[in-house]
Write a protein that holds these residues in place. Sequence first.
Motif: not given
Length: 116
Positions: A30-38, A50-59
């Motif tokens: 929950r404290s980490y920015e997380m991402g998907w890769y392929r 990727a998504i910020s720890w809070s889910g409030g920001s994505t890219r």
Amino acid sequence: QVQLVESGGGLVQVGDSLRLSCAASGRTIRSYEMGWYRQAPGKEREFVAAISWSGGSTRSADSVKGRFTISRDNAKNTLYLQMNSLKAEDTAIYYCNLAPPVPDYWGQGTQVTVSS
């Protein structure tokens, strides 16, 4: 140490949708920015979203913008990737990891095959 297990892949047709999940264990993400890769056959692993720890920001990568949506449920320690309007070029093994990724945290991934 974090263990990440991806699921939800499969064989689908062009234009179909899939939802991938990434379950984390070992410690909370929950404290980490997380991402998907392929990683597609014969190619380097690439960033998807990727998504910020809070889910409030994505890219996301330009190749998936408007089609893929990343989300997370911190209460469930789980990351998601909703993939719509799938294309043949989306065929790859999909992985989750922190953003930026930690080499020791790569899991087995989940195979997504989009057939035309």
